[in-house]
Design a protein around this motif. Structure first.
Motif, short mmCIF file in Angstrom:
data_model
loop_
_atom_site.label_atom_id
_atom_site.label_comp_id
_atom_site.label_asym_id
_atom_site.label_seq_id
_atom_site.Cartn_x
_atom_site.Cartn_y
_atom_site.Cartn_z
N GLY A 1 1.40 4.26 0.65
CA GLY A 1 1.14 5.50 1.33
C GLY A 1 -0.32 5.92 1.32
O GLY A 1 -1.18 5.26 0.73
N PRO A 2 -0.59 7.03 1.97
CA PRO A 2 -1.97 7.49 2.17
C PRO A 2 -2.71 7.74 0.87
O PRO A 2 -3.92 7.58 0.80
N GLN B 1 -10.22 3.63 -1.19
CA GLN B 1 -11.56 3.93 -0.72
C GLN B 1 -12.46 4.40 -1.85
O GLN B 1 -13.64 4.06 -1.91
N SER C 1 -5.88 -5.01 -4.95
CA SER C 1 -6.83 -5.48 -5.95
C SER C 1 -7.50 -6.79 -5.51
O SER C 1 -8.68 -6.99 -5.76
N SER D 1 -14.24 -3.84 -14.61
CA SER D 1 -15.37 -3.24 -13.90
C SER D 1 -16.67 -3.38 -14.69
O SER D 1 -17.73 -3.61 -14.10
N VAL E 1 0.87 -1.16 0.00
CA VAL E 1 0.00 0.00 0.00
C VAL E 1 0.91 1.20 0.00
O VAL E 1 1.56 1.50 0.98
N TRP F 1 -10.31 -8.01 -12.17
CA TRP F 1 -11.71 -7.78 -12.51
C TRP F 1 -11.80 -6.66 -13.51
O TRP F 1 -11.10 -5.67 -13.43
N ALA G 1 -11.42 -7.21 -5.08
CA ALA G 1 -12.11 -8.29 -5.77
C ALA G 1 -13.03 -9.05 -4.81
O ALA G 1 -14.19 -9.32 -5.13
N ARG H 1 -9.68 0.19 -12.02
CA ARG H 1 -8.41 -0.51 -11.84
C ARG H 1 -7.27 0.37 -12.29
O ARG H 1 -7.29 0.89 -13.40
N VAL I 1 -4.35 4.78 -0.27
CA VAL I 1 -5.47 4.42 0.58
C VAL I 1 -6.73 5.12 0.13
O VAL I 1 -7.81 4.54 0.03
N PRO J 1 6.67 7.19 0.94
CA PRO J 1 6.66 6.18 2.00
C PRO J 1 8.05 5.85 2.51
O PRO J 1 8.19 5.03 3.40
N SER K 1 -13.79 0.24 -8.00
CA SER K 1 -14.00 -0.47 -9.25
C SER K 1 -12.96 -0.12 -10.30
O SER K 1 -12.56 -0.98 -11.08
N ALA L 1 2.50 4.87 6.63
CA ALA L 1 2.27 3.62 5.93
C ALA L 1 2.19 2.44 6.91
O ALA L 1 1.38 1.53 6.74
#
Lengths: 540, 327
Positions: free
Chosen positions: A508-509, A516, A531, B323, A506, B321, A535, A522, A512, B92, A520, B101
């Motif tokens: 970093g922020p 959020q 991912s 979408s 991940v 996936w 999924a 990608r 994130v 990071p 959907s 992180a």
């Protein structure tokens, strides 16, 4: 806004920062320019951080049994390179003369026979120890570490106030002050090129190893401390830590058959050099105070047998007796055939000439009276600031024991701006440079401990009298112009540049938020954890 | 244990170690620049940035794996270094970014990390907005010290509250891999500058190894001993050798089924090779060839990282996936 220097008045002494009101001397220009724009509130915050850091690190001084931080003033003291040159050479010269003197009085005594120093001065000194006669360090060093107290008089000339060749303390504050100042006031450092002080433990260790008994190749050095209740215990621990040697107490040592050893988990381990921070009187109950529990019985005999080196040597106190101090310029001429570089402060001897004694007794209120064997500023009477009762008392004591006192002219010590409340004010300072003698040359730490008398007008700067300290900056030879001597150029090795650090799943922020918001959509990049999770969520 | 959780724990270990080591390195190097009149700020800053893999020519944080760090342009001041490596929240690899992180990873694994650990990471994260103010008011040292303390608190709580199960192994594995990586980077500042700047004293201090080093070698400071200590010391936990050994034993425990021949996983092979490569070469030999040894160590870290990810975190290929298909 210039509120820090508001109402700053030049005091009675040589002001080191200002030649004229509001006109800083060249050495202080950079510092003055950095301090000028700071508000007193800003400087106040820094000063608090500084004080807090000292308390946290346990940089303390035990005063009358109470452990308290040794106040570090936030305004450093600056010494120009050429001024320092004089101090350096002058201090080294003094140490060389005192070494020669000690060698002589604990040996042939030629200096006494020639009448340069009266024999009675030496033999009546409280710190002249006959027990030390005949102990000859093989590299000729008795003063491994010295601290020479200097002041600057009304003309700005450095003068020697006293020599400390027994167990001078304070060097830890020199190192810690520098470290703390660099952490708290980095912007001031950036503008100035200052000689570093952190090589001290390395130099000391080198000198101690050089002093090891003959035939020992890998000497074991220890620092001998009286224990945690000593006022300078912090310093003992710091030196031992920075030298990487054991800090021992008397009870950790054992001396059998002239061999000194320390008790370790792996049995007894031989000790070759003892950097002792214990006074002579407590060092060896066999020869000195039999009731001493902080020393180790037999040390002195082991030293005499050449099996262990005690640093500084026993009996050095005769050389920093304050009455002997008056003879040091003569000693320099006698032993070194040189003129003294650093002058003494004008001093009256009270024991040989009744006229002088009478003159002094008539002018007690103008002079400074010092007991000859005192240290830490104890017992000093400053005539102009003393009450009539104090003067009467000191008169009585001088009349009773003129050998025990000297009288000096009251020098208005030089002054440096010091943070008092939320303003800068001129306060008196002195300077204790530290010298290390490894037998080949005398190295003087570029810096030294500047002590400052915090109460207004006070002249006694000793930490035991409630003084504070200042970081002392010795400038490099050519301030501003870069490196006088860049470390030698080694061939540049070609190394592939390190790559960027491995990125996490991940990143970093930002990612994130993406996670959020964009469950959907990608992105092409493979943060698989993201991912996969999306999924799964999508499957639910 | 879920792969996702294992991966989070592994990265908590890595990020927290990264934050701590970066804070240590910056603290010591910046202090050095001030306290030593012979250090040139430009050169020192550039070498520091270069070694930490920050390339100013590109946008910071862009993690091009072949990121050549030599193309830094413009003047680099100590303040800029603090900004990039200390306070840049989008990177990071900066102190602040790494702590954020780490907290983010812990958030995704809250049911596994102990609540005390979570609380520490979370509280640290909440303290980060203050960081900038702290730097301005009290200087960078106060900030770095705070970071070190927070990381130590987390290490202590990890030690005290996690059972020594798989999760623990992954966390310690991550920490050890990062430690190898950071120490190797640190040593390469020295090699890249031609072996003179920064001094060994600075390097040892950066690892918090100065005092133990002095104690071990009784105050004799020379290149050979210092390099030997940071690379090979068995007892000092931040030496490359100790960190590699720890990583190796974590990996061994993660694979309970010993095969009769050799080791089971790629990761074990990579770490083991790297460890033996240090262990069974003399310090002199290593010193003569330090540049490539360090480059090799950094490669090792990336390879282990990939191998561990493949083996434990992504055993199956991720489902991609589209979408439109879901909708």
């Amino acid at each position: 806004m210039a509120d820090l220097f508001e109402d700053y008045r030049l005091g009675p002494g040589w002001d080191e920062m200002f030649g004229e009101p509001s006109m800083p001397r060249p050495t202080y220009e950079a510092l003055h320019a950095t301090l000028q724009p700071l508000s007193s509130a800003e400087l106040g915050i820094r000063a608090e951080v500084l004080a807090r850091a000292f308390l946290d690190q346990g940089i303390t001084f035990a005063l009358k049994g109470v452990e308290r931080p040794f106040p570090l003033d936030i305004v450093p003291r600056i010494i120009a390179a050429q001024e320092w040159r004089t101090v350096e050479v002058g201090v080294a010269q003094r140490i060389r003369a005192l070494e020669a003197f000690l060698d002589d009085v604990y040996g042939a005594g030629q200096v006494l026979a020639d009448g340069v120093v009266p024999r009675r001065i030496v033999v009546t000194s409280a710190h002249f120890h006959r027990e030390a006669a005949g102990i000859n360090p093989h590299n000729g060093v008795r003063i491994h570490v010295a601290g020479v107290d200097l002041i600057r008089d009304e003309q700005g000339t450095f003068r020697v106030l006293e020599d400390n060749v027994r167990v001078p303390s304070g060097v830890s504050y020199v190192m810690e002050n520098r470290r703390a100042m660099a952490h708290v006031l980095p912007e001031v450092f950036a503008a100035t090129r200052i000689q570093p002080v952190e090589s001290y433990p390395g130099q000391l260790l080198r000198a101690l190893r050089a002093a090891a008994p003959v035939g020992v190749h890998e000497p074991t050095v220890v620092v001998l401390t009286p224990g945690v209740h000593n006022s300078a215990y912090f310093e003992h621990a710091l030196l031992a830590r920075e030298m990487g040697v054991e800090l021992v107490e008397g009870r950790d040592l054992v001396c059998v058959g002239n061999e000194v050893a320390m008790r370790t988990t792996a049995g007894e381990q031989r000790v070759d050099v003892i950097y002792r921070r214990i006074d002579d009187e407590f060092l060896d109950p066999v020869h000195f105070r039999a009731d001493s529990v902080i020393g180790c019985a037999g040390l002195l005999n082991a030293a005499r047998a050449g099996r262990v080196t005690i640093a500084n040597a026993v009996g050095n106190g005769v050389a920093d007796d304050k009455l002997l101090y008056t003879y040091v310029p003569d000693l320099i001429r006698y032993f070194l055939n040189e003129e003294p570089i650093l002058p003494n402060v004008e001093t009256h001897r009270l024991d040989d000439d009744p006229d002088v004694l009478e003159h002094v007794l008539d002018h007690l209120d103008e002079l400074v009276l010092k007991p000859v064997d005192g240290s830490g500023g104890a017992g000093i009477v400053i005539g102009s600031q003393a009450t009539d009762e104090q003067l009467a008392a000191v008169r009585e004591r001088i009349e009773f024991d003129p050998r025990g006192w000297i009288a000096q002219r009251e020098v208005a010590l030089s002054m440096v701006p010091t943070l008092v409340g939320n303003r800068l004010r001129a306060r008196h300072v002195d300077l204790r440079p530290f010298a290390v003698n490894d037998g080949e040359n005398v190295w003087v730490l570029p810096g030294g401990l500047t002590r400052v008398a915090l109460p207004e007008g006070a002249l006694v700067v000793n930490s035991s009298q409630g003084g504070g300290s200042k970081d002392t900056w010795v400038l490099t030879e050519t301030p501003g112009a870069a490196e006088p001597e860049p470390p030698e150029e080694a061939p540049i090795v070609v190394v592939p540049s390190p790559r960027s650090p491995d990125p996490g799943p991940v990143a970093g922020p930002v990612a994130v938020q993406q996670q959020q918001q964009q469950q959907s959509a990608r992105s092409g990049r493979p943060p698989a954890a993201t991912s996969q999770r999306s999924a799964r969520e999508a499957q639910c | 244990m879920l792969s996702r959780i294992a991966e989070s724990l592994y990265w908590i270990g890595r990020y927290v170690e990264r934050a701590e080591d970066t804070a240590r390195i910056l603290d010591v190097h910046l202090h050095r620049m001030l306290a030593d009149p012979w250090v040139d700020e430009q050169t020192a800053c550039r070498s520091l940035l270069g070694v930490m893999g920050v390339s100013l020519a590109e946008s910071p944080g862009a993690s091009d794996p072949r990121g050549e760090a030599t193309s830094i342009e413009g003047p680099v001041s100590a303040a800029r270094v603090v900004g990039l490596l200390g306070l840049d929240e989008h990177n990071p690899s900066s102190v602040v970014g790494a702590l954020a992180a780490a907290r983010e990873n812990a958030r995704g694994a809250r049911e596994t990390v102990s609540s005390e650990m979570w609380e520490t990471l979370n509280a640290t994260w909440h303290g980060l907005p203050d960081a900038r103010r702290r730097v301005e008011q009290q200087g960078v040292h106060a900030f770095f010290r705070w970071v070190r303390e927070r990381c130590s608190v987390l290490a202590g709580l990890t030690d005290a509250t996690m059972s020594r199960d798989e999760g623990w192994l992954f966390l310690v594995l991550g920490r050890s891999v990062e430690r190898v990586d950071m120490t190797a980077r640190l040593l390469s500042t020295h090699v890249r500058a031609g072996g003179s700047i920064p001094s060994w004293l600075t390097l040892l201090r950066s690892c918090g190894a100065w005092e133990t080093y002095l104690r071990t070698y009784r105050g004799s400071l020379d290149d050979r001993h210092a390099a030997e200590f940071l690379l090979l010391d068995r007892l000092f936990p931040r030496s490359v050798f100790a960190a590699l050994s720890t990583a190796e034993s974590c990996l061994a425990e993660l694979e309970p089924d010993h095969s009769r021949a050799g080791v089971t996983t790629d990761a074990q092979r990579i770490v083991g090779r790297s460890r033996t490569n240090l262990e069974f070469r003399g310090a002199d030999e290593l010193m003569a060839d330090l540049g490539s040894v360090l480059a090799g160590l950094e490669r090792t870290c990336s390879q282990v990282n990939d191998a561990v990810s493949r083996r434990y975190f992504r055993q199956t290929s991720a489902v991609l996936w589209v979408s439109e298909a879901v909708a």
